[in-house]
Write an enzyme that holds these catalytic residues in place. Structure first.
Site, PDB file in Angstrom:
ATOM      1  CB  THR A  70      -0.873   0.018   1.348  1.00 42.19           C
ATOM      2  OG1 THR A  70      -1.449  -1.157   1.286  1.00 42.19           O
ATOM      3  CG2 THR A  70      -1.866   1.047   1.588  1.00 42.19           C
ATOM      4  CB  VAL A  93     -12.992  -4.378   1.616  1.00 40.93           C
ATOM      5  CG1 VAL A  93     -12.715  -3.016   1.670  1.00 40.93           C
ATOM      6  CG2 VAL A  93     -14.024  -4.287   0.389  1.00 40.93           C
TER       7      VAL A  93
HETATM    8  N1  GLY Z   1      -3.246  -2.750   3.939  1.00 39.41           N
HETATM    9  C1  GLY Z   1      -3.722  -3.239   2.783  1.00 39.41           C
HETATM   10  C2  GLY Z   1      -4.775  -4.253   2.647  1.00 39.41           C
HETATM   11  O1  GLY Z   1      -4.565  -5.006   3.715  1.00 39.41           O
HETATM   12  O2  GLY Z   1      -5.657  -4.197   2.036  1.00 39.41           O
END
Ligand code: GLY
Length: 302
Positions: free
Chosen positions: A169, A198
């Site tokens: 990310t 998600v």
């Molecule tokens: N931090 C990114 C996810 O776990 O979707």
């Protein structure tokens, strides 16, 4: 007042051979964005711009270069939040666009809603005139090879990449010349995730939070754990009674102690002080000092 900007390019076990690409990407993003911030760009526009640079860089798990899900497709999540109004926009499971963070911004600016997901988010992208890409345009050879390696592996688990392997990310936190704060986070989620999964990134309080009166924070790492402790909001709340650095460190300690989580956080408190901490092997991040110097680091867990 002097603007502030901090960005991250993921918290995981960044391999030595990918360190240079991670540093180059965040340095490029922060340099371009800080120039604009100094000229008066708002914090909200700045975090969108910083993330747009990173979404186009195939190094990161955001926009181009994102992980493939179990169906061999890319699904993107993003959030943007304004610390002045507490307005935010978020999208989840959108496909075939370069800039999910800009779609999140359109949700915030042009709808009565705050969060659109799946089919509706996709239709909204079309309605807003976003370029709809051929899926290959977001795909990289690196992710195809990685997916082939893990797709049938019975041992593979969602959280493994944050200890052992490929990319993560991106996030940005800015304070503009008027002292306003904003935050944005964008991701392709986790490798081989179930379609429709998600993570923390687009969830307000988990992947991002901003409130001018306390601070702003963006998180990265194993989303299923970060969501449980609402890491971004937790760190913002900790800004009230702790130094910026301590707030980040206490937040990450809570993530680890309460749910065995893995991740990282960056932030800026309401005094303009930077915060960063992680418990993954490494985290890529960069910030601009009060003398205007860009400091970029691949920080190793202490
Ligand atoms: N931090 C990114 C996810 O776990 O979707």
């Amino acid at each position: 007042m002097k603007p502030k900007l901090i960005v991250h390019g993921g918290a995981w076990n960044i391999p030595d051979e990918q360190v240079a690409a991670h540093l180059n990407g965040i340095e490029h993003s922060i340099t371009k964005t800080f120039e604009a911030l100094e000229k008066g760009l708002s914090a909200l526009d700045a975090v969108e711009l910083a993330i747009n640079h990173l979404e186009l860089d195939p190094t990161y798990d955001a926009g181009k270069g994102a992980f493939l899900n179990k169906a061999g497709e890319i699904e993107l999540d993003a959030i943007i939040m304004d610390g002045l109004s507490l307005n935010f926009g978020a999208v989840a499971c959108v496909q075939n666009i370069f800039h999910p963070v800009s779609l999140a911004r359109q949700v915030m600016d042009n709808t009565e809603h705050a969060f659109l997901a799946g089919k509706g988010a996709q239709q909204f992208a079309i309605d807003q005139g976003f370029e709809i890409l051929d899926p290959k345009q977001l795909l990289t050879e690196r992710e195809l090879v990685f997916f082939d390696k893990i797709k049938e592996d019975p041992e593979f688990m969602t959280h493994h990449p944050f200890r052992d392997s490929p990319s993560d990310t991106v996030g940005a936190v800015a304070m503009d010349i008027n002292g306003n704060l904003a935050v944005a986070t964008s991701t392709g989620g986790t490798p081989r995730k179930l379609p429709g999964r998600v993570g923390d990134s687009p969830i307000i309080g988990a992947g991002a939070y901003a409130d001018n009166s306390i601070g702003a924070a963006s998180t990265t790492g194993w989303g299923e754990s970060i969501m449980k402790v609402l890491l971004a909001k937790t760190v913002c709340d900790l800004f009230e009674h702790n130094s910026a650095g301590d707030a980040a460190r206490i937040g990450i300690a809570k993530l680890q102690q309460k749910v065995g989580g893995l991740g990282g956080v960056i932030g800026i408190n309401s005094n303009g002080e930077y915060a960063y901490a992680h418990n993954t092997p490494r985290m890529a991040f960069a910030y601009v000092t009060s003398s205007g110097q860009v400091i970029s680091k691949i920080k190793i867990t202490p």
